[in-house]
Design a protein around this motif. Structure first.
Motif, short mmCIF file in Angstrom:
data_model
loop_
_atom_site.label_atom_id
_atom_site.label_comp_id
_atom_site.label_asym_id
_atom_site.label_seq_id
_atom_site.Cartn_x
_atom_site.Cartn_y
_atom_site.Cartn_z
N HIS A 189 0.83 -1.21 0.00
CA HIS A 189 0.00 0.00 0.00
C HIS A 189 0.86 1.26 0.00
O HIS A 189 0.52 2.26 -0.64
CB HIS A 189 -0.97 -0.02 1.17
N GLU A 190 1.99 1.21 0.68
CA GLU A 190 2.92 2.34 0.65
C GLU A 190 3.47 2.52 -0.78
O GLU A 190 3.58 3.63 -1.28
CB GLU A 190 4.07 2.12 1.63
N VAL A 191 3.82 1.42 -1.43
CA VAL A 191 4.36 1.47 -2.78
C VAL A 191 3.33 2.06 -3.75
O VAL A 191 3.67 2.87 -4.63
CB VAL A 191 4.81 0.07 -3.23
N LEU A 192 2.07 1.71 -3.59
CA LEU A 192 1.04 2.24 -4.48
C LEU A 192 0.99 3.76 -4.43
O LEU A 192 0.72 4.41 -5.45
CB LEU A 192 -0.33 1.65 -4.13
N THR A 193 1.27 4.35 -3.27
CA THR A 193 1.26 5.81 -3.17
C THR A 193 2.47 6.44 -3.85
O THR A 193 2.49 7.64 -4.12
CB THR A 193 1.23 6.28 -1.69
N MET A 194 3.50 5.66 -4.12
CA MET A 194 4.72 6.16 -4.76
C MET A 194 4.63 6.17 -6.28
O MET A 194 5.46 6.78 -6.96
CB MET A 194 5.92 5.31 -4.35
N ILE A 195 3.65 5.46 -6.82
CA ILE A 195 3.53 5.35 -8.27
C ILE A 195 2.76 6.56 -8.79
O ILE A 195 1.65 6.83 -8.34
CB ILE A 195 2.82 4.03 -8.65
N PRO A 196 3.35 7.31 -9.74
CA PRO A 196 2.70 8.52 -10.25
C PRO A 196 1.32 8.24 -10.86
O PRO A 196 1.02 7.12 -11.27
CB PRO A 196 3.68 9.03 -11.31
N GLU A 197 0.52 9.30 -10.94
CA GLU A 197 -0.86 9.17 -11.40
C GLU A 197 -0.99 8.82 -12.87
O GLU A 197 -2.07 8.43 -13.32
CB GLU A 197 -1.63 10.46 -11.11
N SER B 221 -2.51 -1.28 -9.29
CA SER B 221 -3.40 -1.93 -8.32
C SER B 221 -2.81 -3.27 -7.90
O SER B 221 -1.96 -3.84 -8.59
CB SER B 221 -4.79 -2.13 -8.92
N ILE B 222 -3.31 -3.75 -6.77
CA ILE B 222 -2.93 -5.08 -6.29
C ILE B 222 -3.76 -6.13 -7.03
O ILE B 222 -4.98 -5.99 -7.15
CB ILE B 222 -3.16 -5.18 -4.77
N VAL B 223 -3.09 -7.13 -7.55
CA VAL B 223 -3.77 -8.27 -8.16
C VAL B 223 -3.78 -9.36 -7.10
O VAL B 223 -2.72 -9.88 -6.72
CB VAL B 223 -3.04 -8.75 -9.44
N GLU B 224 -4.94 -9.68 -6.61
CA GLU B 224 -5.07 -10.64 -5.50
C GLU B 224 -4.80 -12.07 -5.97
O GLU B 224 -5.20 -12.46 -7.06
CB GLU B 224 -6.46 -10.55 -4.87
N ARG C 1 13.50 7.39 5.65
CA ARG C 1 14.68 6.78 5.04
C ARG C 1 14.30 5.55 4.21
O ARG C 1 14.76 5.37 3.08
CB ARG C 1 15.69 6.41 6.13
N THR C 2 13.47 4.69 4.79
CA THR C 2 13.04 3.48 4.08
C THR C 2 12.18 3.85 2.88
O THR C 2 12.35 3.29 1.78
CB THR C 2 12.26 2.55 5.02
N ALA C 3 11.27 4.79 3.06
CA ALA C 3 10.39 5.21 1.96
C ALA C 3 11.22 5.75 0.79
O ALA C 3 10.94 5.44 -0.37
CB ALA C 3 9.40 6.25 2.44
N ASP C 4 12.24 6.55 1.07
CA ASP C 4 13.09 7.10 0.00
C ASP C 4 13.82 5.98 -0.74
O ASP C 4 13.94 6.00 -1.97
CB ASP C 4 14.10 8.09 0.57
N PHE C 5 14.32 5.01 0.01
CA PHE C 5 15.03 3.88 -0.59
C PHE C 5 14.10 3.06 -1.48
O PHE C 5 14.44 2.72 -2.62
CB PHE C 5 15.63 3.01 0.53
N VAL C 6 12.90 2.77 -0.98
CA VAL C 6 11.93 1.99 -1.75
C VAL C 6 11.48 2.78 -2.97
O VAL C 6 11.36 2.23 -4.07
CB VAL C 6 10.73 1.59 -0.86
N LYS C 7 11.25 4.08 -2.81
CA LYS C 7 10.77 4.90 -3.94
C LYS C 7 11.81 4.93 -5.05
O LYS C 7 11.46 4.90 -6.23
CB LYS C 7 10.43 6.30 -3.47
N ASP C 8 13.09 5.01 -4.70
CA ASP C 8 14.14 4.98 -5.72
C ASP C 8 14.04 3.70 -6.54
O ASP C 8 14.14 3.73 -7.77
CB ASP C 8 15.51 5.08 -5.06
N TYR C 9 13.82 2.58 -5.87
CA TYR C 9 13.68 1.31 -6.59
C TYR C 9 12.43 1.31 -7.47
O TYR C 9 12.47 0.89 -8.63
CB TYR C 9 13.62 0.14 -5.60
N VAL C 10 11.32 1.80 -6.93
CA VAL C 10 10.08 1.84 -7.69
C VAL C 10 10.27 2.69 -8.95
O VAL C 10 9.82 2.31 -10.04
CB VAL C 10 8.92 2.38 -6.82
#
Length: 193
Positions: free
Chosen positions: A24-32, A37-40, A168-177
């Motif tokens: 859910h945090e990653v979904l907020t990092m993806i531009p509009e 979406s999550i595929v269940e 710090r974690t959010a910035d690291f994950v966002k760079d990867y995303v």
């Protein structure tokens, strides 16, 4: 022009899992300008080749398989977020990988850009699960971002009281995303002009 579609696959079935919170945090990092979406995968029956074997006529392919495969094939990129279970990927995620890998003539995963974010409550950050998943995905020629990979160790400590990842974690994950999205964009432009 079509909109790139990012499918996020969560390798945990528990509603309150850290894996799902990270997703859910990653979904907020993806531009509009992306559809994300999550595929269940929770309702996918266990993979059984009889469902895909034309010689077996009394076991029709489950509708859940067809829906899942079509969802993956209609994706521009796949982002896997997984915990580590017993030094490997959770059974539900391996099941999803197997379902998307058949039938051999129409593999859903083939050539799709992929990203992997792994985590564990221990210090290794899901290292073994990520390496096992990378091995499985390599069979489908799925390009992945290079270094640095994302192994989130001691995942319960990475969240603030607000429920969001610490900065710090959010910035690291966002760079990867963002690197994953660059890979996806390149493939998307190549197939959509």
């Amino acid at each position: 022009m079509a909109t790139p579609r990012i499918s996020v696959i969560v390798g945990s079935l528990r509603r309150g899992s850290f894996t799902r919170k990270i997703a859910h945090e990653v979904l907020t990092m993806i531009p509009e300008n992306y559809e994300a979406s999550i595929v269940e995968i929770r309702d996918l029956p266990l993979y059984d080749f009889d469902y895909d074997d034309p010689a077996v006529t009394d076991k029709p392919t489950p509708a859940e398989y067809t829906t899942f495969r079509e969802s993956i094939k209609n994706s521009s990129g796949i982002l896997f977020i997984t915990p580590e279970n017993n030094r490997t990927i959770p059974a539900c995620l391996k099941n999803a990988v197997d379902i998307g890998s058949k039938p051999n003539s129409d593999v859903a995963w083939k050539n799709l850009p992929a990203g992997i974010i792994s985590h564990s409550v221990g210090r290794m950050g899901g290292y073994s699960s990520q390496k096992n998943l990378r091995l499985a995905l390599s069979y489908f020629d799925m390009p992945l971002p290079g270094q640095p990979e994302v192994f989130l160790g001691q995942s319960p400590t990475l969240f603030e009281e607000s429920g969001h990842l610490n900065e710090r974690t959010a910035d690291f994950v966002k760079d990867y995303v963002m690197r994953f999205l660059q890979l996806t964009d390149k493939a998307f432009r190549a197939t959509n002009g």
